[in-house]
Design a protein around this motif. Structure first.
Motif, mmCIF file in Angstrom:
data_model
loop_
_atom_site.group_PDB
_atom_site.id
_atom_site.type_symbol
_atom_site.label_atom_id
_atom_site.label_comp_id
_atom_site.label_asym_id
_atom_site.label_seq_id
_atom_site.Cartn_x
_atom_site.Cartn_y
_atom_site.Cartn_z
ATOM 1 N N MET A 35 0.807 -0.998 0.070
ATOM 2 C CA MET A 35 -0.174 0.052 -0.228
ATOM 3 C C MET A 35 0.870 1.201 -0.090
ATOM 4 O O MET A 35 1.837 1.330 0.771
ATOM 5 C CB MET A 35 -0.869 -0.030 1.130
ATOM 6 N N ASP A 36 0.490 2.221 -0.933
ATOM 7 C CA ASP A 36 1.550 3.497 -1.051
ATOM 8 C C ASP A 36 0.606 4.591 -0.599
ATOM 9 O O ASP A 36 -0.493 4.571 -0.321
ATOM 10 C CB ASP A 36 1.929 3.555 -2.282
ATOM 11 N N GLU A 37 1.147 5.799 -0.845
ATOM 12 C CA GLU A 37 0.357 6.990 -0.507
ATOM 13 C C GLU A 37 -0.353 7.270 -1.300
ATOM 14 O O GLU A 37 -1.644 8.053 -0.702
ATOM 15 C CB GLU A 37 1.594 8.181 -0.541
ATOM 16 N N ARG A 38 -0.590 6.881 -2.677
ATOM 17 C CA ARG A 38 -1.855 7.004 -3.637
ATOM 18 C C ARG A 38 -2.863 6.300 -2.829
ATOM 19 O O ARG A 38 -4.110 6.768 -2.591
ATOM 20 C CB ARG A 38 -1.608 6.804 -4.656
ATOM 21 N N ASP A 39 -2.698 5.025 -2.484
ATOM 22 C CA ASP A 39 -3.734 4.243 -1.966
ATOM 23 C C ASP A 39 -4.268 4.814 -0.682
ATOM 24 O O ASP A 39 -5.629 4.930 -0.474
ATOM 25 C CB ASP A 39 -2.965 2.982 -1.414
ATOM 26 N N LEU A 40 -3.330 5.368 0.296
ATOM 27 C CA LEU A 40 -3.748 5.992 1.447
ATOM 28 C C LEU A 40 -4.842 7.404 1.104
ATOM 29 O O LEU A 40 -5.569 7.508 1.818
ATOM 30 C CB LEU A 40 -2.756 6.410 2.298
ATOM 31 N N THR A 41 -4.382 7.858 0.074
ATOM 32 C CA THR A 41 -5.130 9.253 -0.291
ATOM 33 C C THR A 41 -6.746 8.612 -0.561
ATOM 34 O O THR A 41 -7.465 9.422 -0.208
ATOM 35 C CB THR A 41 -4.514 9.997 -1.544
ATOM 36 N N HIS A 42 -7.002 7.735 -1.267
ATOM 37 C CA HIS A 42 -8.151 7.081 -1.642
ATOM 38 C C HIS A 42 -8.862 6.739 -0.642
ATOM 39 O O HIS A 42 -10.134 6.823 -0.423
ATOM 40 C CB HIS A 42 -7.991 6.513 -3.011
ATOM 41 N N LEU A 43 -8.080 5.898 0.203
ATOM 42 C CA LEU A 43 -8.579 5.463 1.448
ATOM 43 C C LEU A 43 -9.212 6.485 2.429
ATOM 44 O O LEU A 43 -10.183 6.479 3.034
ATOM 45 C CB LEU A 43 -7.679 4.639 2.243
ATOM 46 N N ARG A 44 -8.554 7.730 2.552
ATOM 47 C CA ARG A 44 -8.925 8.645 3.310
ATOM 48 C C ARG A 44 -10.137 9.388 2.599
ATOM 49 O O ARG A 44 -11.038 9.800 3.579
ATOM 50 C CB ARG A 44 -7.743 9.957 3.272
ATOM 51 N N ARG A 45 -10.544 9.142 1.561
ATOM 52 C CA ARG A 45 -11.672 9.722 0.852
ATOM 53 C C ARG A 45 -12.816 8.812 1.496
ATOM 54 O O ARG A 45 -13.955 9.296 1.626
ATOM 55 C CB ARG A 45 -11.652 9.967 -0.556
#
Length: 165
Positions: free
Chosen positions: A1-11
């Motif tokens: 899991m990378d920062e892009r994944d975490l950005t979408h998960l925050r949404r």
């Protein structure tokens, strides 16, 4: 899991919060194409009594109508909680790609027990791989688990006390 994944998960957390604030269970999901573009998003909409109005199922339906089979295969569904069996089946049947979730089915079941929900579910709580073995799955996301846990705690409290304020 990378920062892009975490950005979408925050949404997904934001959408889960919107669901909770609207009287629904706190689940939110985002469909992202192979290029990183958000194509659709939704939140739980089960408060009216239709327990099939899960965001993951809605996104699978949307993808079946709006994306080619190739686009669906390259897409990722980000979600606050691992897909239930109904949503896992829809994901597999529609041919969507990867699933990335914050909290696992196992965690959600444990949280429900923690919050005093002891009744049996009408559907067995199975992980995605038990329903759609070919789907690539990533999760849980420890960075966001506390936020989702708190939303589920608030939902449990509200369901015992009446409407959420």
């Amino acid at each position: 899991m990378d920062e892009r994944d975490l950005t979408h998960l925050r949404r997904c957390v934001q959408l889960a919060r919107e669901a909770l604030d609207s009287g629904d269970e706190p689940f939110g999901s985002v469909l992202v194409d192979a290029y990183g573009v958000v194509r659709a998003e939704d939140r739980n909409r089960t408060a009216d009594g239709d327990q099939t109005r899960h965001p993951e199922l809605e996104l699978a339906r949307w993808a079946a109508t709006h994306l080619s089979p190739e686009e669906r295969a390259g897409a990722t569904v980000y979600t606050s909680g691992e897909h239930c069996p109904m949503c896992s089946a829809a994901h597999g049947w529609v041919g969507l790609g990867r699933i990335v979730y914050i909290a696992s089915t196992e965690q959600l079941v444990a949280w429900r027990r923690e919050f005093g929900f002891t009744g049996a579910s009408p559907v067995n709580p199975l992980p995605v791989k038990a329903i759609a073995p070919g789907v690539v799955v990533a999760g849980p996301a420890p960075e966001l688990e506390d936020e989702i846990h708190e939303l589920h705690r608030r939902h449990a409290e509200a369901s015992r006390q009446g409407p959420i304020t």
